[in-house]
Design a protein around this motif. Structure first.
Motif, PDB file in Angstrom:
ATOM      1  N   GLN A  61       0.752  -1.159  -0.084  1.00  0.00           N
ATOM      2  CA  GLN A  61       0.240  -0.092   0.079  1.00  0.00           C
ATOM      3  C   GLN A  61       0.844   1.264  -0.112  1.00  0.00           C
ATOM      4  O   GLN A  61       1.963   1.091   0.208  1.00  0.00           O
ATOM      5  N   PRO A  62       0.413   2.497  -0.590  1.00  0.00           N
ATOM      6  CA  PRO A  62       1.201   3.587  -0.670  1.00  0.00           C
ATOM      7  C   PRO A  62       1.761   3.896   0.845  1.00  0.00           C
ATOM      8  O   PRO A  62       3.087   4.390   0.910  1.00  0.00           O
ATOM      9  N   MET A  63       1.253   3.770   1.758  1.00  0.00           N
ATOM     10  CA  MET A  63       1.645   4.303   3.178  1.00  0.00           C
ATOM     11  C   MET A  63       2.955   3.340   3.662  1.00  0.00           C
ATOM     12  O   MET A  63       3.940   3.951   3.964  1.00  0.00           O
ATOM     13  N   TYR A  64       2.606   2.006   3.253  1.00  0.00           N
ATOM     14  CA  TYR A  64       4.161   1.265   3.315  1.00  0.00           C
ATOM     15  C   TYR A  64       5.108   1.303   2.529  1.00  0.00           C
ATOM     16  O   TYR A  64       6.293   1.007   2.608  1.00  0.00           O
ATOM     17  N   PHE A  65       4.571   1.696   1.317  1.00  0.00           N
ATOM     18  CA  PHE A  65       5.713   1.973   0.217  1.00  0.00           C
ATOM     19  C   PHE A  65       6.665   3.250   0.738  1.00  0.00           C
ATOM     20  O   PHE A  65       7.752   2.922   0.689  1.00  0.00           O
ATOM     21  N   HIS A 135     -11.150   9.184  -3.781  1.00  0.00           N
ATOM     22  CA  HIS A 135     -10.258   9.353  -4.839  1.00  0.00           C
ATOM     23  C   HIS A 135      -8.708   8.926  -4.446  1.00  0.00           C
ATOM     24  O   HIS A 135      -7.838   8.974  -5.371  1.00  0.00           O
ATOM     25  N   TYR A 136      -8.666   8.097  -3.184  1.00  0.00           N
ATOM     26  CA  TYR A 136      -7.362   7.798  -2.844  1.00  0.00           C
ATOM     27  C   TYR A 136      -6.843   6.570  -3.765  1.00  0.00           C
ATOM     28  O   TYR A 136      -5.589   6.738  -4.040  1.00  0.00           O
ATOM     29  N   PRO A 137      -7.362   5.673  -4.452  1.00  0.00           N
ATOM     30  CA  PRO A 137      -6.843   4.733  -5.390  1.00  0.00           C
ATOM     31  C   PRO A 137      -6.193   5.344  -6.548  1.00  0.00           C
ATOM     32  O   PRO A 137      -5.385   5.059  -7.237  1.00  0.00           O
ATOM     33  N   LEU A 138      -6.939   6.471  -7.014  1.00  0.00           N
ATOM     34  CA  LEU A 138      -6.531   7.093  -7.946  1.00  0.00           C
ATOM     35  C   LEU A 138      -5.314   8.097  -7.796  1.00  0.00           C
ATOM     36  O   LEU A 138      -4.331   8.434  -8.586  1.00  0.00           O
ATOM     37  N   LEU A 139      -5.309   9.184  -6.881  1.00  0.00           N
ATOM     38  CA  LEU A 139      -4.499  10.063  -6.425  1.00  0.00           C
ATOM     39  C   LEU A 139      -3.172   9.345  -5.970  1.00  0.00           C
ATOM     40  O   LEU A 139      -2.438   9.950  -5.964  1.00  0.00           O
ATOM     41  N   ARG A 141      -1.849   6.273  -6.799  1.00  0.00           N
ATOM     42  CA  ARG A 141      -1.639   4.854  -7.617  1.00  0.00           C
ATOM     43  C   ARG A 141      -0.269   4.806  -7.457  1.00  0.00           C
ATOM     44  O   ARG A 141       0.581   5.877  -7.348  1.00  0.00           O
ATOM     45  N   PRO A 142       0.061   3.585  -7.820  1.00  0.00           N
ATOM     46  CA  PRO A 142       1.684   2.994  -7.697  1.00  0.00           C
ATOM     47  C   PRO A 142       2.659   4.105  -8.718  1.00  0.00           C
ATOM     48  O   PRO A 142       3.565   4.588  -8.019  1.00  0.00           O
TER      49      PRO A 142
END
Length: 356
Positions: A61-65, A135-139, A141-142
């Motif tokens: 997930q973005p936070m852990y990335f 909008h979190y999955p879009l804003l 995204r990887p």
């Protein structure tokens, strides 16, 4: 041109003397053991976090990335300053060549600038997660996450290259003694015997762009988060939202407070023992505490860590859970035959005899 080449050649032939943290032998031995333990602990903690994030899909997930990037940075960060600190404690004072000092300064400035921008990126991630969850999955995204991380690392290298080249072009004279445990900006400027106005201007502009810019982004993100929490219908939802930000806010507050206090003052302030203590806070203590505050208090990370450290216990628990489910199904199958009393009695007897 000839004058600048002469100054450069004279600077390159120099070496600096680092006084280190303490000159008393008994105190140095204790500090060496303490800081060596903190160094190894920091490497162990951050290596464990990076391996967990890379090997478990639950943490993709973005936070852990961003936490993985921060852990990699912390390992590099302490490896730049800690060997010099430990070497100074084992044999103080210690002579450091000019080239090695400038290389250490370049890496240190690059990593501290990268850390500032990574902390701002993590604050933005929490803002999107709480204030714009749909909008979190879009804003986040990887591709966006990789772009934020890459720009943090490259931006730190660029700022450090400009800043270090200005300091390396100065001429150094006098006793060439640094009252510090590593090569930092302010002690080096204090030793320069040439005009340092341009270097101080570059230092000031980089501080505005990196430190103040990233701090403003983080503060704006948390102001928006605070307003969103106040508008939430229930107090429980607000506490849950704030709990995801508390660890980041604590570490970011300590880091920025110390760094701004250290680097927002005039460059020619005399180096003191207080400066060295504050430097220990953000170069040694903060990297050692960040993994605990960020990840080891996180429920998902703790669950993954328990599974990684105790795989046999987890497998036994899964087997016990499966056995209980089978017994419940067998018992249900026996009593479903209750439409025929004889069949129900036979099914119940078979279940009892099986488990006897």
């Amino acid at each position: 041109m000839e004058r600048s080449l002469e100054l450069a050649n004279r600077s390159i032939s120099h070496s600096f003397i680092l006084l280190g943290l303490s000159t008393r032998l008994g105190v140095r031995d204790v500090l060496f053991a303490v800081f060596l333990a903190l160094y190894l602990l920091t490497l162990l903690e951050n290596t464990l976090i990076v391996s967990l994030i890379c090997s478990h899909s639950q943490l993709r997930q973005p936070m852990y990335f961003f936490l993985g990037n921060l852990s990699c940075l912390e390992m590099c960060y302490v490896s730049v300053t800690m060997p010099t600190l430990l070497a100074g404690l084992s044999s103080s004072p210690r002579r450091v060549p000019f080239a090695a000092c400038i290389a250490q300064l370049f890496l240190f400035v690059s990593l501290i600038a990268t850390k500032c921008t990574l902390l701002a990126s993590m604050a933005y991630d929490r803002y999107v997660a709480i204030c714009r969850p749909l909008h979190y999955p879009l804003l986040m995204r990887p591709r966006v996450c990789r772009g934020l991380a890459l720009s943090s690392w490259l931006g730190g290298l660029l700022v450090s290259a400009v800043k270090t080249s200005c300091i390396a072009s100065l001429s150094y004279c006098g006793p060439k003694v640094l009252n510090h445990f590593f090569c930092d900006v302010s002690p080096l400027l204090n030793l320069s015997c040439t005009h340092v106005a341009l270097t101080e201007l570059v230092d000031f502009i980089s501080a505005i762009v990196i430190f103040c810019g990233s701090l403003l982004v983080a503060l704006a993100s948390y102001v928006a988060i605070g307003r969103a929490v106040l508008r939430m219908p229930s107090a429980a939802a607000g506490r849950k939202a704030l709990s995801t930000c508390a660890s980041h806010l604590v570490v970011m507050g300590i880091f920025y407070t110390v760094v701004l206090f250290m680097y927002s003052r005039p460059a020619h302030i005399e180096s003191t023992d207080l400066n060295k203590v504050l430097s220990v806070v953000y170069t040694v203590v903060t990297p050692a505490c960040s993994p605990i505050v960020y990840c080891l208090r996180n429920r998902a990370v703790r669950a993954v860590m328990r599974g990684a450290l105790r795989p046999h216990a987890v497998s036994r628990e899964l087997q016990a859970t499966g056995a209980r489910q089978c017994r419940v199904k067998s018992r249900g199958a026996g009593f479903e035959a209750g439409s025929d009393p004889e069949e129900a009695r036979k099914a119940g007897g078979r279940w009892t005899e099986h488990h006897r």
